[in-house]
Design a protein around this motif. Structure first.
Motif, mmCIF file in Angstrom:
data_model
loop_
_atom_site.group_PDB
_atom_site.id
_atom_site.type_symbol
_atom_site.label_atom_id
_atom_site.label_comp_id
_atom_site.label_asym_id
_atom_site.label_seq_id
_atom_site.Cartn_x
_atom_site.Cartn_y
_atom_site.Cartn_z
ATOM 1 N N LYS A 98 40.460 39.811 51.372
ATOM 2 C CA LYS A 98 41.655 40.300 50.378
ATOM 3 C C LYS A 98 42.502 39.125 50.645
ATOM 4 O O LYS A 98 42.970 38.546 49.506
ATOM 5 C CB LYS A 98 42.392 41.851 50.857
ATOM 6 C CG LYS A 98 40.962 43.203 50.370
ATOM 7 C CD LYS A 98 41.889 44.255 50.503
ATOM 8 C CE LYS A 98 41.152 45.231 49.814
ATOM 9 N NZ LYS A 98 42.012 45.763 50.242
ATOM 10 N N THR A 103 45.794 35.752 44.618
ATOM 11 C CA THR A 103 45.909 35.502 43.419
ATOM 12 C C THR A 103 45.230 35.947 42.305
ATOM 13 O O THR A 103 45.689 35.772 41.220
ATOM 14 C CB THR A 103 45.709 33.849 43.247
ATOM 15 O OG1 THR A 103 44.609 33.424 43.294
ATOM 16 C CG2 THR A 103 46.210 32.473 44.033
ATOM 17 N N GLU A 104 44.900 36.451 42.276
ATOM 18 C CA GLU A 104 43.397 38.200 41.666
ATOM 19 C C GLU A 104 44.467 39.386 41.923
ATOM 20 O O GLU A 104 44.757 39.953 42.504
ATOM 21 C CB GLU A 104 42.807 37.987 42.021
ATOM 22 C CG GLU A 104 41.566 39.039 41.020
ATOM 23 C CD GLU A 104 42.030 38.760 40.289
ATOM 24 O OE1 GLU A 104 42.501 38.837 39.279
ATOM 25 O OE2 GLU A 104 41.067 37.781 39.041
ATOM 26 N N LYS A 105 44.861 39.320 40.115
ATOM 27 C CA LYS A 105 45.608 40.207 39.993
ATOM 28 C C LYS A 105 45.448 42.232 39.889
ATOM 29 O O LYS A 105 45.877 43.055 39.715
ATOM 30 C CB LYS A 105 47.020 40.312 39.362
ATOM 31 C CG LYS A 105 48.187 39.087 39.440
ATOM 32 C CD LYS A 105 48.843 38.727 38.705
ATOM 33 C CE LYS A 105 50.667 38.168 39.151
ATOM 34 N NZ LYS A 105 49.126 36.512 39.671
ATOM 35 N N SER A 106 43.620 41.910 39.199
ATOM 36 C CA SER A 106 43.168 42.641 39.252
ATOM 37 C C SER A 106 42.199 43.227 40.177
ATOM 38 O O SER A 106 41.470 43.008 40.739
ATOM 39 C CB SER A 106 41.991 42.241 38.015
ATOM 40 O OG SER A 106 41.388 42.872 37.769
ATOM 41 N N ARG A 107 42.323 44.451 40.984
ATOM 42 C CA ARG A 107 42.236 45.038 41.277
ATOM 43 C C ARG A 107 40.304 45.571 41.587
ATOM 44 O O ARG A 107 39.940 45.146 42.253
ATOM 45 C CB ARG A 107 42.344 47.092 42.343
ATOM 46 C CG ARG A 107 41.821 47.822 43.188
ATOM 47 C CD ARG A 107 43.000 48.344 43.437
ATOM 48 N NE ARG A 107 42.141 49.796 44.861
ATOM 49 C CZ ARG A 107 42.703 50.163 45.708
ATOM 50 N NH1 ARG A 107 44.046 51.472 44.721
ATOM 51 N NH2 ARG A 107 41.982 50.845 45.955
#
Length: 236
Positions: A98, A103-107
């Motif tokens: 994780k 930087t990835e906001k989409s779960r």
């Protein structure tokens, strides 16, 4: 895709990289080979923005990146799996992965990437709740590569992925690197294990004391006895 143009880098008065040119085309595996102290890791650090250049340029899709901050370069899609793995030993396997997608906001996107990583590395899925520091060396290397892949790289930089691993594990790691490339990941791999690397590399450069002394298609260098004996270590 990634172009390194006449770069020079130094640690104080020690010139580590002395004007090298490397081209990493989209969808290819390019290898950077050589012994300890040749300048390979310094080159990767320069690409990642961790080592300032004295001279030269580094471009991604014709955009200069050598003056950008490391986090900006990573955001553009150049992601490194570092020498020595450098995993977070007190975190679980899942937590380490994780971190790679910070930087990835989409779960949903994070979950999809993790599912993909577990497809490459089933052992990591088996150990997803295990503390990373308790993994074997090979499993830690898989985790380091998996963490880099969680960032969805355009170009994956691999620094000595076979270092310190048993031969059977090394074979597994190289098979996975080839599979990643077959599925579209562009790879620049730094290695001392030249024979294994040349078997999967589309193109390779040989470094010695900060300079490129030889380059060519991986399959061609693999057949060059002079190269094997003089530069790449050992016999086939």
């Amino acid at each position: 895709m990634l172009k390194i143009k006449n770069i020079h880098a130094a640690y104080g008065n020690i010139k580590a990289v002395k004007g090298i040119d490397i081209d990493v085309p989209s969808g290819k595996i390019v290898a950077l080979l050589g012994s300890n102290g040749a300048g390979k890791t310094t080159t990767l650090k320069a690409i990642s923005g961790l080592m300032p250049l004295e001279k030269g340029a580094i471009e991604l899709d014709e955009v200069p990146i050598h003056s950008m901050a490391p986090e900006k370069i990573a955001g553009l899609g150049i992601v490194q799996s570092p020498e020595g793995r450098q995993i977070f030993t007190s975190l679980t396997v899942e937590e380490n992965l994780k971190v790679g997608a910070f930087t990835e906001k989409s779960r949903e996107a994070v979950d999809m990437r993790m599912k993909s990583i577990f497809g490459y590395f089933p052992r990591l899925e088996e150990r997803r709740k295990q503390i990373a520091g308790t993994l074997s060396g090979g499993e830690q290397q898989m985790l380091a590569i998996g963490r880099a892949l969680m960032a969805n790289p355009k170009v994956l930089l691999l620094d000595e992925p076979s270092l310190g691993l048993a031969p059977l594990i090394v074979k597994d790691i190289f098979q996975i690197v080839k599979r990643l490339n077959d599925e579209g990941v562009t790879i620049l791999i730094v290695e001392q294990n030249a024979l294994q690397t040349l078997k999967i590399a589309d193109y390779a450069y040989v470094m010695e004391t900060g300079k490129i002394i030889l380059e060519g298609a991986g399959k061609d260098l693999l057949q060059d006895e002079k190269v094997i004996e003089a530069y790449l270590g050992g016999n086939r």
